[in-house]
Design an enzyme around this catalytic site. Structure first.
Site, PDB file in Angstrom:
ATOM      1  N   ASP A 400     114.301 116.874  50.674  1.00  0.00           N
ATOM      2  CA  ASP A 400     114.455 116.872  52.133  1.00  0.00           C
ATOM      3  C   ASP A 400     115.098 118.209  52.525  1.00  0.00           C
ATOM      4  O   ASP A 400     116.269 118.454  52.211  1.00  0.00           O
ATOM      5  CB  ASP A 400     115.361 115.681  52.516  1.00  0.00           C
ATOM      6  CG  ASP A 400     115.542 115.536  54.022  1.00  0.00           C
ATOM      7  OD1 ASP A 400     115.347 116.534  54.748  1.00  0.00           O
ATOM      8  OD2 ASP A 400     115.897 114.421  54.455  1.00  0.00           O
ATOM      9  N   HIS A 401     114.331 119.037  53.202  1.00  0.00           N
ATOM     10  CA  HIS A 401     114.805 120.393  53.487  1.00  0.00           C
ATOM     11  C   HIS A 401     115.934 120.418  54.528  1.00  0.00           C
ATOM     12  O   HIS A 401     116.578 121.436  54.728  1.00  0.00           O
ATOM     13  CB  HIS A 401     113.620 121.265  53.946  1.00  0.00           C
ATOM     14  CG  HIS A 401     113.787 122.723  53.630  1.00  0.00           C
ATOM     15  ND1 HIS A 401     114.962 123.261  53.172  1.00  0.00           N
ATOM     16  CD2 HIS A 401     112.915 123.756  53.697  1.00  0.00           C
ATOM     17  CE1 HIS A 401     114.830 124.557  52.987  1.00  0.00           C
ATOM     18  NE2 HIS A 401     113.591 124.891  53.299  1.00  0.00           N
TER      19      HIS A 401
END
Ligand code: CAO
Length: 428
Positions: A400-401
């Site tokens: 999850d950036h």
């Protein structure tokens, strides 16, 4: 005492006899400074004329279809006590002297067909017939106006049309797709009569597929995924695994590479605590977990299930292998409970027993990363001035950036590959 002021058509760039296409207020209505009173349209542009101050509309002097020029009377407005003039309007002067209000788009009105600064999913240019305020409203909601049916004169789109479109979309109508629900601004799901092209058969989705599908869809849409690829040299690990397999065969325990993966991931998670975490519900805090429970994706005839193996960091390879056999058998026999699938911190999805060189797994929210494992293969690796055959294992880490930066993603997979290349590190 409150004064009644004349509100006039302001400088509209020298245009004369411009058509009023919308009257946004009624007599008796309370208006605030900057609120749109009327919308004008030339053959090149539309523009909103805002109220110059807070007040109550006493009398409207204009109706839809009228042709107006600068200085024409729009309305009589009773200024609220202490009302401040609108930022974009010249100060109001006392009645009966005319009070001018500057149009929002002045001095250079924007052409209707000019591309609007719309969000990625919306396109409010094109042929849609709507005033700037409606375009702004649609942009805020991410609505593509070319898909909204205008109910006013000449097909003009009103605020209610946009609101109805959004309501319909949320209810699954209009722009709905096959997955149930929809995103405003997307094209409708294509409806194809497949039978027209050949014989077909319809098969209902299993209950598990429906549930996991809805979760995967949400996670795919809501989490900004990045997938980092890596290869681990597992030549030594494989030799050790085969040796262990021989030793544990009599106890009925089969040690697959996945047991080593679980242990190596647990060691790596300890080293990178941000991967052993979840965003809280409002997305403002990262909840770091002091336990290491890892979910394992299991392929069953009815669909994907993800039972969780607890406290992986505290267990040995043989015990992990045994638990893996046990949970995958229970998953395939439909004996996994909801509790068995809760509390995971991270997920491993192994397709190594099947094949493939890499893939991009979807994060199992609210976790922040997932590891995809593909099939190992012998490859020539350049070592000490020559190519040597090594068993290489492809790894695909989706993260999850919002939580994990690219550098951290690459450090995680590099560290994991080191642990797998030298299993002694699992004990460190
Ligand atoms: N490379 C090469 N061979 C591998 C391997 C890898 N990465 N991983 C497993 N293998 C081998 C095993 O050693 C075993 O070999 P033998 O039969 O010769 O002993 C064989 O492949 C089959 O392994 P397995 O699949 O039975 O066992 P596993 O522990 O690797 O996996 C489980 C267990 C439950 C994860 C697996 O059966 C499964 O369901 N995988 C699919 C998961 C899935 O669908 N993921 C996609 C989800 S969508 O994101």
């Amino acid at each position: 005492m409150a004064e009644i002021k004349n509100v006039l058509v302001p400088d509209i760039g020298g245009f004369k006899g411009v058509e009023v296409i919308e009257v946004g207020v009624k007599a008796g209505e309370q208006v605030s400074a900057e609120q749109t009173l009327i919308t004008l349209e030339t053959d090149k542009a539309t523009m909103d004329v805002p109220a110059p101050f807070d007040g109550v509309v006493k009398e409207l002097k204009i109706k839809v279809g009228d042709k107006v020029s600068e200085g024409d009377l729009i309305a009589l407005v009773e200024a609220s006590a202490g009302a401040a003039p609108a930022a974009s309007a010249p100060a109001a002067s006392a009645a009966p002297a005319p009070v001018a209000a500057a149009p929002v788009a002045a001095p250079a009105p924007a052409p209707v067909a000019a591309p609007a600064p719309a969000p990625a999913v919306a396109s409010t240019g094109g042929k849609a017939h709507a005033s700037p305020s409606i375009r702004r409203f649609a942009r805020e909601l991410g609505v593509d106006l070319t898909r909204v049916q205008g109910s006013a004169e000449k097909g003009r789109i009103t605020k209610e049309d946009v609101q109805n479109f959004v309501k319909q979309s949320l209810a699954g109508g209009g722009a709905s797709n096959n997955g149930g629900g929809s995103l405003p601004g997307l094209l409708p799901w294509p409806e194809v009569d497949f039978a027209k092209f050949g014989e077909i058969e319809s098969k209902p989705l299993s209950r598990i597929k429906k549930i996991s599908g809805a979760n995967l869809h949400r996670n795919w849409v809501m989490i900004p995924h990045v997938t980092q690829f890596e290869e681990a040299d597992i030549s030594e690990m494989e030799a050790f695994r085969k040796q262990l397999n021989g030793e544990y065969a009599k106890q009925g325990i089969k040690i697959t590479p996945l047991a080593f993966m679980l242990k190596a991931v647990a060691v790596t998670l300890k080293h990178f605590p941000d991967f052993n975490a979840s965003l809280d519900a409002n997305g403002e805090n990262l909840v770091l977990k002091k336990y290491i429970h890892i979910g394992v994706a299991v392929d069953t005839p009815d669909g994907l299930m993800v039972p969780v193996i607890r406290d992986v960091d505290q267990k040995g390879i043989a015990q992990l292998a045994q638990e893996l056999m046990e949970v995958s058998a229970r998953a395939r026999d439909k004996k996994i409970t909801a509790a068995d699938m809760q509390g995971g911190c991270f997920t491993i999805s192994s397709l190594g027993g099947i094949g493939g060189t890499s893939f991009t797994p979807i994060i199992n929210a609210p976790e922040v990363a997932i590891l995809g494992v593909s099939r190992s293969s012998m490859k020539p690796v350049w070592k000490d001035g020559e190519f040597v055959p090594r068993l290489m294992l492809p790894l695909s880490l989706s993260y999850d950036h919002r939580v994990i930066d690219g550098a951290a993603g690459a450090r995680f997979t590099t560290y994991l590959a080191h642990v797998l290349a030298d299993v002694r590190r699992m004990a460190v």
